[in-house]
Design a protein around this motif. Structure first.
Motif, mmCIF file in Angstrom:
data_model
loop_
_atom_site.group_PDB
_atom_site.id
_atom_site.type_symbol
_atom_site.label_atom_id
_atom_site.label_comp_id
_atom_site.label_asym_id
_atom_site.label_seq_id
_atom_site.Cartn_x
_atom_site.Cartn_y
_atom_site.Cartn_z
ATOM 1 N N UNK A 1 0.803 -1.214 0.000
ATOM 2 C CA UNK A 1 0.000 0.000 0.000
ATOM 3 C C UNK A 1 0.841 1.271 0.000
ATOM 4 N N UNK A 2 0.364 2.244 -0.747
ATOM 5 C CA UNK A 2 0.890 3.606 -0.663
ATOM 6 C C UNK A 2 -0.010 4.372 0.297
ATOM 7 N N UNK A 3 0.595 5.147 1.212
ATOM 8 C CA UNK A 3 -0.161 5.886 2.223
ATOM 9 C C UNK A 3 0.057 7.385 2.066
ATOM 10 N N UNK A 4 -1.038 8.133 2.177
ATOM 11 C CA UNK A 4 -0.995 9.583 2.018
ATOM 12 C C UNK A 4 -1.707 10.234 3.198
ATOM 13 N N UNK A 5 -1.071 11.238 3.785
ATOM 14 C CA UNK A 5 -1.706 11.939 4.895
ATOM 15 C C UNK A 5 -2.735 12.927 4.369
ATOM 16 N N UNK A 6 -3.984 12.756 4.799
ATOM 17 C CA UNK A 6 -5.073 13.649 4.410
ATOM 18 C C UNK A 6 -5.079 14.874 5.303
ATOM 19 N N UNK A 7 -4.894 14.642 6.589
ATOM 20 C CA UNK A 7 -4.810 15.702 7.585
ATOM 21 C C UNK A 7 -4.132 15.103 8.816
ATOM 22 N N UNK A 8 -3.885 15.890 9.802
ATOM 23 C CA UNK A 8 -3.200 15.405 10.999
ATOM 24 C C UNK A 8 -3.956 14.225 11.621
ATOM 25 N N UNK A 9 -3.292 13.054 11.686
ATOM 26 C CA UNK A 9 -3.885 11.870 12.289
ATOM 27 C C UNK A 9 -4.734 11.027 11.358
ATOM 28 N N UNK A 10 -4.968 11.471 10.125
ATOM 29 C CA UNK A 10 -5.807 10.735 9.174
ATOM 30 C C UNK A 10 -5.016 10.408 7.911
ATOM 31 N N UNK A 11 -4.944 9.103 7.588
ATOM 32 C CA UNK A 11 -4.203 8.641 6.417
ATOM 33 C C UNK A 11 -5.100 7.842 5.481
ATOM 34 N N UNK A 12 -4.919 8.060 4.180
ATOM 35 C CA UNK A 12 -5.579 7.250 3.166
ATOM 36 C C UNK A 12 -4.562 6.254 2.614
ATOM 37 N N UNK A 13 -5.023 5.075 2.241
ATOM 38 C CA UNK A 13 -4.119 4.044 1.737
ATOM 39 C C UNK A 13 -4.754 3.304 0.574
ATOM 40 N N UNK A 14 -3.926 2.877 -0.370
ATOM 41 C CA UNK A 14 -4.436 2.158 -1.532
ATOM 42 C C UNK A 14 -3.310 1.377 -2.193
ATOM 43 N N UNK A 15 -3.676 0.243 -2.799
ATOM 44 C CA UNK A 15 -2.674 -0.547 -3.495
ATOM 45 C C UNK A 15 -3.161 -1.964 -3.752
ATOM 46 N N UNK A 16 -2.351 -2.777 -4.406
ATOM 47 C CA UNK A 16 -2.738 -4.157 -4.702
ATOM 48 C C UNK A 16 -2.573 -5.063 -3.478
#
Length: 199
Positions: free
Chosen positions: A104-119
């Motif tokens: 998974x690649x993880x991206x910080x949306x805001x402080x304390x919240x991360x989005x993740x996606x991948x195979x």
């Protein structure tokens, strides 16, 4: 001029290196599993558990991999004909348990919240099925023949994680199966759980 360009290229790399960090831990929770193209289906409630490792390149991007044991499958209802009796109600279930490895690649949306996606790549370690007649004695589960299902599964995983503290995170993820596992049906799994980091 060349020195200035070189400095502009190298400086961000040093900045990323300075903020990069590695963490690892364990995670577990409940899984609500079903499969596509099965009429009158119900979710199979199970669990998932395993280890997680993450490498954060900076404060807003990282890569994460996991090794998880996951209970998946589906429950379903239907009707059949036995002799002269038509419309006999049936209850069935398919249980396939996997070792799953998401990347998974993880991206910080805001402080304390991360989005993740991948195979995600799954490997079936157990497969059982049953089909019972309602109001009759249960036939129980039996092991599925290897030629009736695929032992590997590829999915697209995406979700979010919310930091509760420095070490504990709430996680939610959906797995969209891309592989026809059996009879044209694909896995669909919602996972809800906790992620605990030792480091």
């Amino acid at each position: 001029m060349n020195r200035i360009l070189l400095s502009l290229i190298i400086a961000p790399l040093f900045s990323l290196s300075a903020t990069a960090q590695f963490s690892y831990g364990i995670k577990s929770g409940i899984s609500l599993a079903s499969m596509s193209n099965i009429e009158q289906s119900n979710v199979r409630t199970g669990y998932f558990a395993g280890g997680v490792a993450e490498y954060s390149f900076c404060n807003y991007f990282g890569l994460q991999t996991e090794l998880l044991y996951s209970l998946q499958g589906v429950q379903f209802n239907g009707e059949t004909t036995v002799g002269d009796m038509m419309g006999i109600k049936t209850e069935g279930a398919l249980r396939i348990n996997y070792i799953n490895i998401p990347l998974l690649a993880k991206f910080r949306v805001m402080e304390g919240l991360w989005a993740e996606s991948g195979p995600q790549f799954g490997f079936a370690v157990m497969a059982k099925s049953k089909l019972d007649l309602v109001d009759h004695e249960s036939m129980g589960f039996h092991k599925m023949d290897r030629d009736t299902y695929k032992t590997h599964d590829t999915s697209l995983a995406f979700g979010f994680s919310v930091g509760c503290s420095e070490k504990v995170r709430l996680v939610a993820r959906y797995q969209l199966g891309l592989t026809d596992v059996t009879s044209g049906s694909r896995n669909r799994v919602l996972q809800l759980g906790l992620d605990y980091r030792f480091r």
